[in-house]
Design a protein around this motif. Structure first.
Motif, mmCIF file in Angstrom:
data_model
loop_
_atom_site.group_PDB
_atom_site.id
_atom_site.type_symbol
_atom_site.label_atom_id
_atom_site.label_comp_id
_atom_site.label_asym_id
_atom_site.label_seq_id
_atom_site.Cartn_x
_atom_site.Cartn_y
_atom_site.Cartn_z
ATOM 1 N N VAL A 179 0.931 -1.336 -0.065
ATOM 2 C CA VAL A 179 0.229 -0.080 -0.150
ATOM 3 C C VAL A 179 0.932 1.123 -0.006
ATOM 4 N N ALA A 182 2.143 1.635 -3.313
ATOM 5 C CA ALA A 182 0.934 2.192 -4.152
ATOM 6 C C ALA A 182 0.884 3.523 -4.033
ATOM 7 N N PHE A 183 0.830 4.328 -3.061
ATOM 8 C CA PHE A 183 0.593 5.574 -2.622
ATOM 9 C C PHE A 183 1.979 6.510 -3.194
ATOM 10 N N THR A 186 1.554 6.649 -6.894
ATOM 11 C CA THR A 186 0.487 7.706 -7.121
ATOM 12 C C THR A 186 0.801 9.084 -6.948
ATOM 13 N N VAL A 215 -8.676 14.958 -10.554
ATOM 14 C CA VAL A 215 -7.233 14.873 -10.790
ATOM 15 C C VAL A 215 -6.324 15.873 -10.908
ATOM 16 N N VAL A 383 -6.824 -2.479 -4.817
ATOM 17 C CA VAL A 383 -6.212 -1.033 -4.379
ATOM 18 C C VAL A 383 -5.337 -0.487 -5.406
ATOM 19 N N LEU A 384 -4.464 -1.325 -5.942
ATOM 20 C CA LEU A 384 -3.655 -0.584 -6.895
ATOM 21 C C LEU A 384 -4.377 -0.256 -8.189
ATOM 22 N N VAL A 386 -7.571 0.817 -8.076
ATOM 23 C CA VAL A 386 -8.091 1.933 -8.179
ATOM 24 C C VAL A 386 -7.173 3.086 -7.957
ATOM 25 N N LEU A 387 -6.048 3.019 -7.432
ATOM 26 C CA LEU A 387 -5.259 4.049 -7.488
ATOM 27 C C LEU A 387 -4.681 4.398 -8.698
ATOM 28 N N VAL A 388 -3.946 3.543 -9.089
ATOM 29 C CA VAL A 388 -3.181 3.772 -10.521
ATOM 30 C C VAL A 388 -4.198 3.982 -11.706
ATOM 31 N N GLY A 390 -7.418 4.613 -11.867
ATOM 32 C CA GLY A 390 -8.022 5.670 -11.724
ATOM 33 C C GLY A 390 -7.595 6.961 -12.372
ATOM 34 N N LEU A 391 -6.296 7.033 -12.164
ATOM 35 C CA LEU A 391 -5.427 8.062 -12.778
ATOM 36 C C LEU A 391 -5.381 8.028 -14.163
#
Length: 406
Positions: A179, A182-183, A186, A215, A383-384, A386-388, A390-391
């Protein structure tokens, strides 16, 4: 426990002095300062004439791990069972150790024994490496004349507890590390990549989708306040660490929350039960009385909720209450563990039954960690995504919109 935590610096001192008969003697001793060493020497009837600091244990070197203490215990047990004297065993183990910090620690213990101190007291001078439980077991072995047997039990205990610690850390560290990565990824995308797309979008001359605008705004915020976003987590980490060190109430709150946490709470709960049973089995098998053993069991609990609960159980046991009833009233132990301990009390085989309880819950922790690792992989991927992901979608939405307009 709090007092032991304060002993954070320890040095080796070579000393020279005279004994009660006026004869010159010399030796080596560990302590936080030369004043401490002089005081200890005077207690032994030695008048110090010279005390010189030699080195700080572990300073600038590889730290000493619990696994190395377990290996040390196993080596000492093997050598003493083979008939090698204690001091010579320490010398041989020290020579064969690759970690200089561990070598210095063993030689310091050896020097204390050569100066006339018992093995247990020599170990007690290094509380960071040898806790009360370890020292109490060694002392029991010295008094009973079965030191090699007790060292074997200590080695088994340390190996089991270190194994369960590693498994719990594995369960907690892996998802946390992914996590965090991942942040970080991001953050890099928001700071370096999104601005490039923003300059491209400005040439379109069309309204951007709401998601893309959000974004882009987030990217501008990261560029403007990156220093705050970097400082706050670091400051928060050190503030958390300081509060955890200083405040018992804060530690109690965290430990209670940890035991109730989804997924991880059950692992921590069962590992605490396993640690309780393993420690109690080892102490009881060493011939330590139950009430006295409960002190070491509480300090080795690894969770302040269990530490306080076991101390309360100790007070109840000292008044004649059965351990089984104390465990049931504490609401800290599963029914199966309580029943098995009760059977052990009634049959007079408490140490063997505690060992079986420990084996069972250690295996439970093993299985849960393996299952959790399998379960966490798809969750982490989500999670990855959604974060990456999504961008990426936010950046390509305007391009899709432009393509539809054409």
């Amino acid at each position: 426990m709090a007092e032991a935590a304060k002993v954070i610096k320890e040095y080796d001192f070579k000393w020279e002095g005279t004994d009660r008969k006026g004869s010159k003697i010399k030796g080596q001793m560990s302590g936080p300062g030369d004043a401490f060493v002089k005081m200890q020497l005077r207690k032994q009837g030695v008048t110090p004439t010279r005390v010189q600091k030699q080195f700080k244990i572990g300073s600038g070197k590889k730290p000493i791990t619990g696994q190395e203490i377990a290996i040390f215990s196993r080596q000492m047990s093997t050598m003493m069972k083979a008939g090698v004297p204690l001091v010579q065993s320490l010398e041989l183990v020290a020579r064969g150790n690759e970690n200089k910090s561990m070598t210095e620690l063993i030689l310091s213990v050896k020097a204390s024994i050569e100066a006339g101190l018992p093995f247990a007291e020599s170990l007690a001078r290094h509380p960071r490496q040898f806790d009360d439980l370890y020292v109490n077991l060694v002392e029991a072995g010295e008094k009973s004349g079965a030191l090699e047997s007790l060292l074997d039990k200590i080695a088994t205990y340390k190996e089991k507890t270190e194994s369960i610690k590693k498994k719990v850390k594995k369960a907690l560290t892996y998802p946390a590390a992914v996590v965090v990565v991942a942040f970080v990824v991001t953050g890099i995308l928001l700071y370096f990549v999104i601005p490039q797309f923003e300059s491209l979008f400005q040439g379109f001359g069309a309204d951007l989708p709401a998601f893309t605008k959000m974004v882009v705004s987030l990217s501008k915020f990261v560029q403007a306040y990156w220093w705050a976003l970097a400082i706050v987590p670091v400051a928060g980490f050190f503030a958390f660490k300081e509060a955890h060190h200083r405040s018992a109430n804060f530690r109690r709150f965290l430990d209670r929350i940890a035991l109730k946490a989804p997924l991880f709470g059950e692992i921590l709960y069962k590992s605490a039960v396993a640690r309780f049973a393993r420690t109690l089995s080892t102490m009881f098998a060493a011939g330590v009385p139950l009430v006295e053993a409960m002190d070491s069991v509480a300090k080795a609990a690894g969770n302040i909720v269990y530490t306080e609960g076991i101390f309360k159980m100790k007070d109840q046991v000292s008044t004649g209450t059965q351990l089984q009833l104390c465990m049931a009233q504490s609401n800290l132990f599963p029914a199966m563990a309580v029943q098995m301990i009760g059977i052990g009390e009634e049959s007079g085989s408490l140490d063997a039954m505690c060992a079986k309880v420990a084996d069972f819950y250690e295996e439970e922790v093993d299985n849960m960690v393996d299952s959790l690792s399998s379960l966490m992989e798809p969750m982490i991927m989500a999670v990855l995504g959604v974060l990456v992901g999504g961008l990426v979608v936010a950046m390509y939405l305007p391009i899709f919109k432009l393509g539809q307009a054409i």
